[in-house]
Design a protein around this motif. Sequence first.
Motif, PDB file in Angstrom:
ATOM      1  N   ALA A 109       0.847  -1.198   0.000  1.00 25.51           N
ATOM      2  CA  ALA A 109       0.000   0.000   0.000  1.00 25.51           C
ATOM      3  C   ALA A 109       0.872   1.234   0.000  1.00 25.51           C
ATOM      4  O   ALA A 109       2.035   1.183   0.394  1.00 25.51           O
ATOM      5  N   MET A 110       0.325   2.352  -0.440  1.00 21.34           N
ATOM      6  CA  MET A 110       1.032   3.626  -0.331  1.00 21.34           C
ATOM      7  C   MET A 110       0.010   4.727  -0.075  1.00 21.34           C
ATOM      8  O   MET A 110      -0.978   4.851  -0.768  1.00 21.34           O
ATOM      9  N   ASP A 111       0.254   5.504   0.978  1.00 19.57           N
ATOM     10  CA  ASP A 111      -0.606   6.650   1.265  1.00 19.57           C
ATOM     11  C   ASP A 111       0.254   7.906   1.186  1.00 19.57           C
ATOM     12  O   ASP A 111       1.368   7.921   1.704  1.00 19.57           O
ATOM     13  N   ILE A 112      -0.283   8.928   0.547  1.00 21.48           N
ATOM     14  CA  ILE A 112       0.447  10.205   0.522  1.00 21.48           C
ATOM     15  C   ILE A 112      -0.199  11.159   1.511  1.00 21.48           C
ATOM     16  O   ILE A 112      -1.412  11.343   1.518  1.00 21.48           O
ATOM     17  N   LEU A 113       0.658  11.711   2.365  1.00 27.01           N
ATOM     18  CA  LEU A 113       0.185  12.617   3.412  1.00 27.01           C
ATOM     19  C   LEU A 113       0.649  14.032   3.096  1.00 27.01           C
ATOM     20  O   LEU A 113       1.824  14.245   2.771  1.00 27.01           O
ATOM     21  N   ILE A 139      -3.636  18.559   5.587  1.00 31.17           N
ATOM     22  CA  ILE A 139      -4.692  17.764   4.974  1.00 31.17           C
ATOM     23  C   ILE A 139      -4.681  16.341   5.521  1.00 31.17           C
ATOM     24  O   ILE A 139      -5.714  15.736   5.734  1.00 31.17           O
ATOM     25  N   GLY A 140      -3.487  15.823   5.765  1.00 32.82           N
ATOM     26  CA  GLY A 140      -3.372  14.405   6.087  1.00 32.82           C
ATOM     27  C   GLY A 140      -3.403  13.596   4.793  1.00 32.82           C
ATOM     28  O   GLY A 140      -2.825  14.024   3.792  1.00 32.82           O
ATOM     29  N   GLU A 141      -4.111  12.479   4.805  1.00 37.83           N
ATOM     30  CA  GLU A 141      -4.105  11.603   3.635  1.00 37.83           C
ATOM     31  C   GLU A 141      -4.791  12.268   2.457  1.00 37.83           C
ATOM     32  O   GLU A 141      -5.956  12.618   2.511  1.00 37.83           O
ATOM     33  N   ILE A 142      -4.063  12.417   1.362  1.00 43.62           N
ATOM     34  CA  ILE A 142      -4.655  12.998   0.149  1.00 43.62           C
ATOM     35  C   ILE A 142      -4.747  11.935  -0.943  1.00 43.62           C
ATOM     36  O   ILE A 142      -5.606  12.008  -1.815  1.00 43.62           O
ATOM     37  N   VAL A 143      -3.871  10.953  -0.885  1.00 44.00           N
ATOM     38  CA  VAL A 143      -3.870   9.844  -1.843  1.00 44.00           C
ATOM     39  C   VAL A 143      -3.752   8.543  -1.063  1.00 44.00           C
ATOM     40  O   VAL A 143      -2.999   8.450  -0.100  1.00 44.00           O
ATOM     41  N   GLY A 144      -4.560   7.553  -1.486  1.00 50.45           N
ATOM     42  CA  GLY A 144      -4.414   6.208  -0.939  1.00 50.45           C
ATOM     43  C   GLY A 144      -4.378   5.234  -2.103  1.00 50.45           C
ATOM     44  O   GLY A 144      -5.238   5.295  -2.984  1.00 50.45           O
ATOM     45  N   GLY A 145      -3.366   4.379  -2.125  1.00 52.89           N
ATOM     46  CA  GLY A 145      -3.287   3.462  -3.264  1.00 52.89           C
ATOM     47  C   GLY A 145      -2.506   2.223  -2.924  1.00 52.89           C
ATOM     48  O   GLY A 145      -2.106   2.021  -1.773  1.00 52.89           O
ATOM     49  N   SER A 146      -2.288   1.398  -3.928  1.00 48.87           N
ATOM     50  CA  SER A 146      -1.524   0.173  -3.709  1.00 48.87           C
ATOM     51  C   SER A 146      -1.227  -0.498  -5.034  1.00 48.87           C
ATOM     52  O   SER A 146      -1.862  -0.210  -6.040  1.00 48.87           O
ATOM     53  N   ALA A 167      -1.927  -9.783 -14.503  1.00 46.25           N
ATOM     54  CA  ALA A 167      -0.618  -9.129 -14.600  1.00 46.25           C
ATOM     55  C   ALA A 167      -0.490  -8.148 -13.444  1.00 46.25           C
ATOM     56  O   ALA A 167      -1.492  -7.688 -12.906  1.00 46.25           O
ATOM     57  N   PRO A 168       0.735  -7.836 -13.059  1.00 41.14           N
ATOM     58  CA  PRO A 168       0.913  -6.833 -12.008  1.00 41.14           C
ATOM     59  C   PRO A 168       0.237  -5.533 -12.431  1.00 41.14           C
ATOM     60  O   PRO A 168       0.283  -5.161 -13.607  1.00 41.14           O
ATOM     61  N   HIS A 169      -0.422  -4.875 -11.495  1.00 39.42           N
ATOM     62  CA  HIS A 169      -0.985  -3.559 -11.788  1.00 39.42           C
ATOM     63  C   HIS A 169      -1.186  -2.803 -10.485  1.00 39.42           C
ATOM     64  O   HIS A 169      -1.177  -3.392  -9.409  1.00 39.42           O
ATOM     65  N   ALA A 170      -1.351  -1.504 -10.616  1.00 35.46           N
ATOM     66  CA  ALA A 170      -1.398  -0.651  -9.426  1.00 35.46           C
ATOM     67  C   ALA A 170      -2.231   0.586  -9.712  1.00 35.46           C
ATOM     68  O   ALA A 170      -2.445   0.944 -10.870  1.00 35.46           O
ATOM     69  N   GLY A 171      -2.702   1.202  -8.643  1.00 38.75           N
ATOM     70  CA  GLY A 171      -3.502   2.408  -8.807  1.00 38.75           C
ATOM     71  C   GLY A 171      -3.698   3.119  -7.492  1.00 38.75           C
ATOM     72  O   GLY A 171      -3.248   2.649  -6.451  1.00 38.75           O
ATOM     73  N   PHE A 172      -4.363   4.261  -7.553  1.00 41.98           N
ATOM     74  CA  PHE A 172      -4.615   5.002  -6.311  1.00 41.98           C
ATOM     75  C   PHE A 172      -5.852   5.878  -6.457  1.00 41.98           C
ATOM     76  O   PHE A 172      -6.385   6.046  -7.563  1.00 41.98           O
ATOM     77  N   GLY A 173      -6.306   6.376  -5.331  1.00 44.43           N
ATOM     78  CA  GLY A 173      -7.417   7.316  -5.325  1.00 44.43           C
ATOM     79  C   GLY A 173      -6.956   8.652  -4.771  1.00 44.43           C
ATOM     80  O   GLY A 173      -6.255   8.703  -3.757  1.00 44.43           O
ATOM     81  N   LEU A 174      -7.316   9.719  -5.456  1.00 41.09           N
ATOM     82  CA  LEU A 174      -6.989  11.071  -4.999  1.00 41.09           C
ATOM     83  C   LEU A 174      -8.306  11.792  -4.736  1.00 41.09           C
ATOM     84  O   LEU A 174      -9.136  11.932  -5.644  1.00 41.09           O
ATOM     85  N   GLY A 175      -8.520  12.196  -3.510  1.00 44.64           N
ATOM     86  CA  GLY A 175      -9.738  12.937  -3.167  1.00 44.64           C
ATOM     87  C   GLY A 175      -9.635  14.345  -3.717  1.00 44.64           C
ATOM     88  O   GLY A 175      -8.791  15.130  -3.280  1.00 44.64           O
ATOM     89  N   PHE A 176     -10.508  14.647  -4.690  1.00 46.30           N
ATOM     90  CA  PHE A 176     -10.370  15.929  -5.389  1.00 46.30           C
ATOM     91  C   PHE A 176     -10.578  17.121  -4.449  1.00 46.30           C
ATOM     92  O   PHE A 176      -9.843  18.103  -4.513  1.00 46.30           O
ATOM     93  N   GLU A 177     -11.575  17.047  -3.570  1.00 49.10           N
ATOM     94  CA  GLU A 177     -11.824  18.175  -2.666  1.00 49.10           C
ATOM     95  C   GLU A 177     -10.649  18.404  -1.706  1.00 49.10           C
ATOM     96  O   GLU A 177     -10.373  19.534  -1.322  1.00 49.10           O
ATOM     97  N   ARG A 178      -9.973  17.325  -1.318  1.00 50.41           N
ATOM     98  CA  ARG A 178      -8.799  17.519  -0.440  1.00 50.41           C
ATOM     99  C   ARG A 178      -7.688  18.244  -1.187  1.00 50.41           C
ATOM    100  O   ARG A 178      -6.976  19.066  -0.624  1.00 50.41           O
ATOM    101  N   LEU A 179      -7.576  17.926  -2.478  1.00 50.98           N
ATOM    102  CA  LEU A 179      -6.602  18.637  -3.312  1.00 50.98           C
ATOM    103  C   LEU A 179      -6.972  20.121  -3.415  1.00 50.98           C
ATOM    104  O   LEU A 179      -6.109  21.002  -3.272  1.00 50.98           O
ATOM    105  N   VAL A 180      -8.260  20.385  -3.627  1.00 52.79           N
ATOM    106  CA  VAL A 180      -8.688  21.785  -3.744  1.00 52.79           C
ATOM    107  C   VAL A 180      -8.474  22.514  -2.410  1.00 52.79           C
ATOM    108  O   VAL A 180      -8.034  23.668  -2.389  1.00 52.79           O
TER     109      VAL A 180
END
Lengths: 482, 482
Positions: free
Chosen positions: B395-399, B403-410, B445-458
Amino acid sequence: MIKREKVKDLLVTTTFGKEVIVMGWVKTFRNNQFIALNDGSCMANLQVVVDFEQTPDEILKKITTGAALKITGKLVESLGKGQTVEVKASSVEILGESDAEKFPLQPKKHSLEFLREIAHLRFRTNTFNAVFKIRHHLAFAVHQFFHERGFVYLHTPIITASDAEGAGEMFRVTTLDFDKTPRTETGEVNFKEDFFGRSANLTVSGQLEGELGAMALGEIYTFGPTFRAENSNTTRHLAEFWMIEPEVAFADIEDNMNLAEDLLKYVIKHALENCKDELEFLKNRLLEEEKNKPQAERSELNLLEKLHFCLDNNFERLTYTEAIEILKRSKPNQKKQFNYIIDEWGADLQSEHERYLVEKHFKKPVILTNYPADIKSFYMRQNDEEVNGQKTVAAMDILFPGIGEIVGGSQREERLDKLTQRMQDMGIPQDELYWYLDTRRFGSAPHAGFGLGFERLVLFVTGMTNIRDVIPFPRFPKNAEF
Amino acid sequence: MIKREKVKDLLVTTTFGKEVIVMGWVKTFRNNQFIALNDGSCMANLQVVVDFEQTPDEILKKITTGAALKITGKLVESLGKGQTVEVKASSVEILGESDAEKFPLQPKKHSLEFLREIAHLRFRTNTFNAVFKIRHHLAFAVHQFFHERGFVYLHTPIITASDAEGAGEMFRVTTLDFDKTPRTETGEVNFKEDFFGRSANLTVSGQLEGELGAMALGEIYTFGPTFRAENSNTTRHLAEFWMIEPEVAFADIEDNMNLAEDLLKYVIKHALENCKDELEFLKNRLLEEEKNKPQAERSELNLLEKLHFCLDNNFERLTYTEAIEILKRSKPNQKKQFNYIIDEWGADLQSEHERYLVEKHFKKPVILTNYPADIKSFYMRQNDEEVNGQKTVAAMDILFPGIGEIVGGSQREERLDKLTQRMQDMGIPQDELYWYLDTRRFGSAPHAGFGLGFERLVLFVTGMTNIRDVIPFPRFPKNAEF
C-alpha cells in the motif's frame, strides 16, 4: 534495467536492433512462432517472434489467447505484411495464464449482445478498444473546448432534494430501513430521520444549479452523471448517463445555438484528428455489417463521410412552426406512414418526425427553435410574439441523423413575474426553488444554456447503434451488473 | 451591432477610445459616479464612470450592489489608482435590479458560515470566485495530465449492486415504495421488484471497475462522484465528493508512487501558472485571518510558499514500519500528547500521527508504504517479506501538510490464489465479484492504482480550511440544500 515500452510507441520506432521489454495480452499465436501482442495502448498488435526451438514447451503451451506476457527481445525490421517492426523474443515470461477452454473471448467474431454480458472483458476487443478510446477523446475535447473559452467546470450535486424540475422519474437515495421505517404521528414515512433530513433523489439535470453558477461566474459547464428511473428498454435510453450542460450569462438563444454548433463541430473534429485508426476500424465494421442489409437500408454515407458532412455544413435552423408545415406536407404524413400523424400546430414531435426532417428532408443536422410553450419546461423564456394566438418559448433542440435529439436547450426565463406565473400555472412549488428564484430577484439577466447527452454523442461519432455499447457498464431496468 | 466584451479581456486592452458593451453585476457604486462592475470572468472589477448629470435619477437609484447592468461606453485610460482602463458610460441599462435592503451579499466581509447558508449566491464573492476558478483549473489539469500520458478516461458506474468493497457506509438507490414494499414469501424485502432487480447502492469507489478497464486498455483513470453515508460532521468529510482513480497495468508500487507524485506536482504547477490572481488573493485572505491567531499557531509558510515547497521537494518515502519507529520516539508520543499513543507495530495511524510526520518531523509531503495487511483492503498486494512475523501489503498513502491523507493506493494483488484466500479470510463473497476475479483468471498481470480525493486537493491548493467551502453545493448529514 531497461524500461517497459508501449506497443503504440514501438510500432513507430525505427531504431532497429535495440533491446526492448514489452508486456501485453496475446491476441493470437500462430505456428508456435508468431504472437500478436496487444497492451491496450492502441488497437494494433505488435508481432513477437518466438524461437520455438529455444523456448521450453511448458512456456509455449501457455502462450494462449488472453494470456499476459512479458517479452524481452530485440526490435527488428519486419518482413511480414502489414507491419514495419517486430520483436524477436529472447525471453518470454508468462505473467498470467489464460485457459483456452474457459476464456470467453476466442479469436473470432462475437455478437455485441454476447459481449455486453461480459462487459468486464469486452474492453479487450478491437471494437470496444476503439469505442472507449473515442469516448475518452470526446470527453477530453469537451473539457478543452470550454476551458479555452474561459468556462468554469462546475460540479453540480448528484444527490438533490429538489424534485421540482419534472424532467423525469427519479431514483430515491436513502439510508432508511424498509423493515424499520421511521413514521410520523400520522403514519407517513418520516424523512426527517433520513440521512439528509428530507427526501432525496439522484439528479436528473444539473441545469438549475448550473444557472446559479453562471449568474455569478459568467460561463460554466457541468459534465457529470444524471439519472432517469424510467422503465425504458430501448437502444437510446440508459438509467445512468453522462450529460454536459453549459450555462451562459448575458447570452440569448442565438448565442446558445452558436455555442452548441461550435461545440459539436469542435469535438467531432478532435475525434477525426486524434482517432484515425479507431474511426477507420469502426467505419469498416459498419460497412461489413451493412453488407447483410438490403441496398435500400444501407447508409448513403460511411462513418467518416458522415462526420465530415457534419463539420462541413451549417446546421439548418428553423422554427417549430416551419417544421410542422414541412411535416404536414411530407409524404409519410400524407400517406399516413408516420405512427403519429401531424395534424396541427402544438403536436409534440416524435423521433420519427425528427428523423424525417434530418435524414430525409434536410439531410443535415437541424436546429429547431421556438416550440409551443405547452410542451416545454417552466424555465424556458417566453417569446413576445405568439403563433396562432398561442405562446411559444425560446427553446432550441438539435437533431442529428440516426440519433434524433442530441442537444436540448433554451434561453432561460429571466423575468421574475413571468417565471413565477408560469410555475404557478404548471403547479411547480416556488418555496422549494427559492434559491432558483433568487437569481431573478437579485441582478437577473438574460442567460441561456443547453444539455448535451454524452452517450448520444459517442453513439453518433462511433456509429454504434445501441447506447449500451458506448458506456463501460450500462445501467438499465433489471441491470446493475459489475 | 458591437459585441459584448468580458471584463477580463477589457482590463488588458489598450486600444483606448473604442466603443464597448459590457455586462455584469454591481459590486459597489461610489459617489453616484463610479461603478465597480464584475462579470465573473475574473476577480477584478471594471471601473465604469457614470455621468450622473446626464443619467436619469430612476436609473441611478437602481445602480445598487448586486444589480445586473448593460453598459455601453468608451474604453479610456484610467487615472485612478489600481487600474489602467475604465469605461466612460454613454448608456446604462438595468438588466436586473437588486433591492439593497434584501440582497444578502452586502459589500462587507461575511463569514464563511453565513455564505455556506447562501451557497447559491456565494459564487459572487471574491473568495468563492477564486476557489471555484482554481477548482476548475485543477480539474482541467488532471484531465490534461492523464490525456498527455495516453490514459483513457473511464466512466465507472455510479449506481452499483456490488457492496463487497467495504470502503464505507453506502446510500441505497431504489424505486421501491416504503408504504407498499414488495415482500418475498418469507417476509423479506423483495429487491427483485426494485428497478435494477436487486439491491443497489451509490458507489464508494470506481477502483474495482477501473481495474477491469486497465487490464485491457492498459492505463485508465476515473474522475467522478463517490459517496459515503457516514454520519461525520467534520471539516474534512462530505457525503458526496469527487475522486480521481488511475489504474495502470504492468505497474508496481514504485511506478504508482511516481505517478501520484508527478500528478500532484503537475496540477499544483498548473494552478500556480494559471491562477496567479486567485492564489494571491487567497494567500492574503489567509494572512489576514491568521493575524487574529497567536504567533505559534500561524503558518510558517504562506499559501504560495507552501505550494512552491511541494513542487521543489521530493516527497519523503518511508515504510509504515519506519514511521512507527519515528512516532514511538516522538515527543508528543513520549509526553502522551497524542490522543492515541503509539505502542506497537500494527496500530492504525490517526490524523494526528500523519500530521506529526508531515508537519513536524519531515516538514514535507510524505509517502508511507508497506502497511500491515490487517488494517488494509483485501485487494492490496501481499508483500513477500514479513515484518516481525506479520504480513504487510504494498500500500502507499500520501500525506500532505494540513490535509493528512490525500492519496491512498496500492499495487493490486494479481495472484488469484492469494487474492481468493484473503477474500475468504475477510469474509468477502467471491460469487458477487466473479468479474473482478476473472481479470486474475484470464491474463492476470501486475498492476497498481490510487485514489486522490479531489476536494482535499482543492483544500490544499486554495488554503481553505473547511471542505464544504471547496465544492459548490456540499452534501453532509441533514443537508442536501439547493
